[in-house]
Motif scaffolding. Sequence first.
Motif, PDB file in Angstrom:
ATOM      1  N   SER A  58       0.850  -1.189   0.000  1.00 13.86           N
ATOM      2  CA  SER A  58       0.000   0.000   0.000  1.00 13.86           C
ATOM      3  C   SER A  58       0.875   1.224   0.000  1.00 13.86           C
ATOM      4  O   SER A  58       1.878   1.272   0.698  1.00 13.86           O
ATOM      5  N   PRO A  59       0.483   2.252  -0.771  1.00 16.73           N
ATOM      6  CA  PRO A  59       1.362   3.416  -0.854  1.00 16.73           C
ATOM      7  C   PRO A  59       1.291   4.260   0.413  1.00 16.73           C
ATOM      8  O   PRO A  59       0.341   4.161   1.190  1.00 16.73           O
ATOM      9  N   LEU A  60       2.282   5.107   0.572  1.00 12.80           N
ATOM     10  CA  LEU A  60       2.286   6.007   1.728  1.00 12.80           C
ATOM     11  C   LEU A  60       1.225   7.087   1.575  1.00 12.80           C
ATOM     12  O   LEU A  60       0.672   7.580   2.535  1.00 12.80           O
ATOM     13  N   GLY A  61       0.918   7.447   0.337  1.00 12.08           N
ATOM     14  CA  GLY A  61      -0.043   8.519   0.137  1.00 12.08           C
ATOM     15  C   GLY A  61       0.623   9.879   0.152  1.00 12.08           C
ATOM     16  O   GLY A  61       0.023  10.885   0.470  1.00 12.08           O
ATOM     17  N   TYR A  62       1.895   9.888  -0.221  1.00 12.25           N
ATOM     18  CA  TYR A  62       2.655  11.134  -0.208  1.00 12.25           C
ATOM     19  C   TYR A  62       2.117  12.078  -1.276  1.00 12.25           C
ATOM     20  O   TYR A  62       1.995  11.714  -2.427  1.00 12.25           O
ATOM     21  N   ASP A  63       1.807  13.288  -0.878  1.00 14.02           N
ATOM     22  CA  ASP A  63       1.254  14.268  -1.804  1.00 14.02           C
ATOM     23  C   ASP A  63       2.401  15.146  -2.277  1.00 14.02           C
ATOM     24  O   ASP A  63       2.967  15.908  -1.507  1.00 14.02           O
ATOM     25  N   GLU A  64       2.732  15.064  -3.549  1.00 16.59           N
ATOM     26  CA  GLU A  64       3.893  15.801  -4.061  1.00 16.59           C
ATOM     27  C   GLU A  64       3.670  17.297  -3.884  1.00 16.59           C
ATOM     28  O   GLU A  64       2.706  17.852  -4.376  1.00 16.59           O
ATOM     29  N   VAL A  65       4.586  17.943  -3.178  1.00 14.20           N
ATOM     30  CA  VAL A  65       4.428  19.372  -2.917  1.00 14.20           C
ATOM     31  C   VAL A  65       4.931  20.132  -4.133  1.00 14.20           C
ATOM     32  O   VAL A  65       5.967  19.813  -4.699  1.00 14.20           O
ATOM     33  N   ALA A  66       4.202  21.143  -4.549  1.00 18.20           N
ATOM     34  CA  ALA A  66       4.568  21.882  -5.759  1.00 18.20           C
ATOM     35  C   ALA A  66       5.573  22.965  -5.418  1.00 18.20           C
ATOM     36  O   ALA A  66       5.264  23.920  -4.715  1.00 18.20           O
ATOM     37  N   PHE A  67       6.797  22.787  -5.903  1.00 21.35           N
ATOM     38  CA  PHE A  67       7.793  23.842  -5.809  1.00 21.35           C
ATOM     39  C   PHE A  67       8.067  24.351  -7.215  1.00 21.35           C
ATOM     40  O   PHE A  67       7.584  23.801  -8.188  1.00 21.35           O
ATOM     41  N   THR A  68       8.904  25.374  -7.322  1.00 21.70           N
ATOM     42  CA  THR A  68       9.179  25.876  -8.662  1.00 21.70           C
ATOM     43  C   THR A  68      10.022  24.882  -9.450  1.00 21.70           C
ATOM     44  O   THR A  68       9.953  24.851 -10.662  1.00 21.70           O
ATOM     45  N   HIS A  69      10.789  24.034  -8.754  1.00 22.06           N
ATOM     46  CA  HIS A  69      11.649  23.132  -9.518  1.00 22.06           C
ATOM     47  C   HIS A  69      10.917  21.924 -10.061  1.00 22.06           C
ATOM     48  O   HIS A  69      11.412  21.217 -10.908  1.00 22.06           O
ATOM     49  N   ASN A  70       9.719  21.649  -9.548  1.00 24.59           N
ATOM     50  CA  ASN A  70       9.008  20.511 -10.118  1.00 24.59           C
ATOM     51  C   ASN A  70       7.652  20.885 -10.688  1.00 24.59           C
ATOM     52  O   ASN A  70       6.860  20.030 -11.025  1.00 24.59           O
ATOM     53  N   THR A  71       7.401  22.162 -10.786  1.00 20.65           N
ATOM     54  CA  THR A  71       6.140  22.584 -11.401  1.00 20.65           C
ATOM     55  C   THR A  71       6.467  23.437 -12.604  1.00 20.65           C
ATOM     56  O   THR A  71       7.265  24.369 -12.519  1.00 20.65           O
ATOM     57  N   SER A  72       5.844  23.115 -13.740  1.00 17.09           N
ATOM     58  CA  SER A  72       6.252  23.841 -14.930  1.00 17.09           C
ATOM     59  C   SER A  72       5.463  25.131 -15.124  1.00 17.09           C
ATOM     60  O   SER A  72       5.967  26.102 -15.638  1.00 17.09           O
ATOM     61  N   GLU A  73       4.213  25.164 -14.696  1.00 13.96           N
ATOM     62  CA  GLU A  73       3.466  26.392 -14.971  1.00 13.96           C
ATOM     63  C   GLU A  73       3.225  27.161 -13.690  1.00 13.96           C
ATOM     64  O   GLU A  73       3.011  26.597 -12.642  1.00 13.96           O
ATOM     65  N   ARG A  74       3.229  28.459 -13.806  1.00 11.88           N
ATOM     66  CA  ARG A  74       2.914  29.305 -12.664  1.00 11.88           C
ATOM     67  C   ARG A  74       1.409  29.257 -12.463  1.00 11.88           C
ATOM     68  O   ARG A  74       0.638  29.350 -13.390  1.00 11.88           O
TER      69      ARG A  74
END
Lengths: 387, 188, 204
Positions: free
Chosen positions: B152-168
């Motif tokens: 079962s996954p941890l359920g980690y919610d990827e936090v949006a930073f500028t280095h992993n988000t392409s659009e503002r």
Amino acid sequence: MTINMGPQHPATHGVLRVALELDGERILKAEPIVGYLHTGMEKQAEYKTYTQSIPQTDRMDYLAPMSNNLAFCLAVEKLLGVTPPLRAVHARVLLTELTRLASHLVWLGTHAMDIGAMSMFFYTFREREEILAMYEQVCGARMTATYFRVGGLAHDLPVGLLERAQDFLDRLPGHFEEYTALLSGNPIWLARTKGVAVLPRERAIALGATGPMLRGSGVRWDLRRNMPYSGYDEYEFDVPVGEHGDAFDRYLVRLEEMRQARRICLQAIERLRAIGPGDYRLRDYKYVLPPKEDVKTSMEALIHHFKIVAHGFFPPQGEAYQGIENPKGELGFYLVSDGSPKPWRMKVRSPSFVNLQTLDTMVRGRLVADVITAIGTLDIVLGEVDR
Amino acid sequence: MTPLPPGRVEERLRARFPGVEIRRQEGEAVRDLTLFVPAASLVEIATFLRDDPELDFAMLSWIAGVDWLPREPRFEVVYGLLSLARAARLTLKVALPGENPRVPTVTGVWPSADWLERETWDFYGIEFTGHPNLKRILLPEDWSGWPLRKDSPLGYDEVAFTHNTSERVKPAPELTRLKPKKVRTRAR
Amino acid sequence: MTDPHGPGPANPLRILGDAAPPSNEAPRAARDETGALRSDLERNVLFTTVESMVNWSRANSIWPLGFGLACCAIEMMAALGPGFDLSRFGAEVMRPSPRQADLMIVAGRVSVKMAPVLRQLYDQMPDPKWVIAMGACASCGGVFNNYAIVQGVDKIVPVDVYVPGCPPRPESLIHGVIKLQEKILASRIELGPARFQKRRGGAA
């Protein structure tokens, strides 16, 4: 008739929900429903190194944070087979007993406030503020300390802590007199707590109750005395035991535990003064960070530091369980290691979770107002129940 | 409180249950006395451990489930017992297969197992046959899945930073249209 | 007329005329009849806008809902207790019932099981209502990023003020409450029946 108490309720000490089946005002059955604060700490611990799990432990029983840290660190040290140096051991005892004082002060304030004695809340929180100021002096945080590490302490005890603790402890008996004068002979308090929320002795053992719940019912069992850990076998203290198993007896037991905690703290301060300055952390760099001065000058120390911080230390493959006497009961950590820096399984034996099962036994046949007294005398912390 | 001599628990158990396979867990870092018992004899062994006057394991302290995926047997249910009279602990383990894991309940022996077994059911899906009230306890009742299993996954919610988000991300239009009154927060 | 105190939240009332002189002297308008009327007016009649008045009274008597979830609840209790006394700022009574509260301080981590309960409590609160997300867990999930914790209470309810910390010190919480008071004082209110209101926003 079934009514629902909580999860948002002024007197449930957090998000506890109790489903009460009533016949008029008499309770037929009380079923606690928990899980409203479930945080997934045990799952999360499998994804973090051992040191990274220490902050999580603060947030379990958040009224006695350093006690939780102690339990976890002792469990890891048992798994590794190491013992911290004497200064760390006795500093841990001092801080854990101060934590016990802080936890019982909150218990007393909120329990009395629920029953109606509002001023107790203000008195006990005033004392607690001084303990929190000591926490802050030691590690920077008022509540979530994360001060103990595997192998000792995070940093050395600050200058002035022992004097401050001594001064606080010297003033404490006066405060205890205040509490006793306000409550112990108070007819309203006696009417609300004597004979209320009785937990018979055999039932307490069968249901796994520990801590003041067990001692209030007449069982002389205290892990600090019967299965000592972290140097407690060298300390002199009494273990108060109640007789009838009602809320009043548990109140007396906890009050006496506060006095004994003060006694242990005074002995710990003496011991720390006798030991003097020294190592506050084990010098086993396979598991413990080397001192910062060495990291700046010695290559091996630098490499050890890097490995421990970047990957974590590698314990042997095995498992260990360590239980300690938390203010609420037996808090234990069962760690299973597969040799990697992250635990394979971390199980928390939480005292409040197991003690909460006794609620039904205590309030059956009583009135609804006794449920409040029973929840107060259980001294549960939902962060620990739900983890 | 006279302590138990080492090896006494195993000795008494083997004497009392000669046909049952009781295996001690070996390992240099297995710090507590841990015995594997088969699921079928669990309740009998538990009753003996509780009622025997010499051993007197009157309290069941904790129950844990462990998932050893991909190893078989996949699950282990670990029981932590405590003897108040002898100040001794004992760890019992039951190994269960990954398919349909079930083990008889010990709530008849120690009532404290009630919630402890519910918690293990909640996390792992291990069924405790004969349990009076086997429902979820910590997770919402309509939750599907067994979160503490290793698959079962941890359920980690990827936090949006500028280095992993392409659009503002632009703020919603209604938030930019309103202009609140300027507040003078200091006396002139 | 000049107003030495200025309009605005510190003094929403514009007093007609100059500030009164110190009271040792005899009142200067005592002999003059229009002067007597004027000084009476100065002392007893205040001019302001309804909006300022309403905002001022809402800001200075916020009633929080007792909604402590986890560790932050203890710091919230400490903020209400002696030493940090939140009731100095108007938040004296902590109402247990959402129907009587107007501020929900979400103090602690919100688990997935608690989320619908939180939303129901928020819906039960009457307008105008505000939400303070106290602590890192309520703001964004905090230390816990897993299946069981909602990553920020603003996924469920609209939040007005975020107070960071784990847990935030009681002074931080008081700072958050003061910031909320400033926000309330700066907000626009809606008067009159809903069908005549052209825009949404502000205190509602």
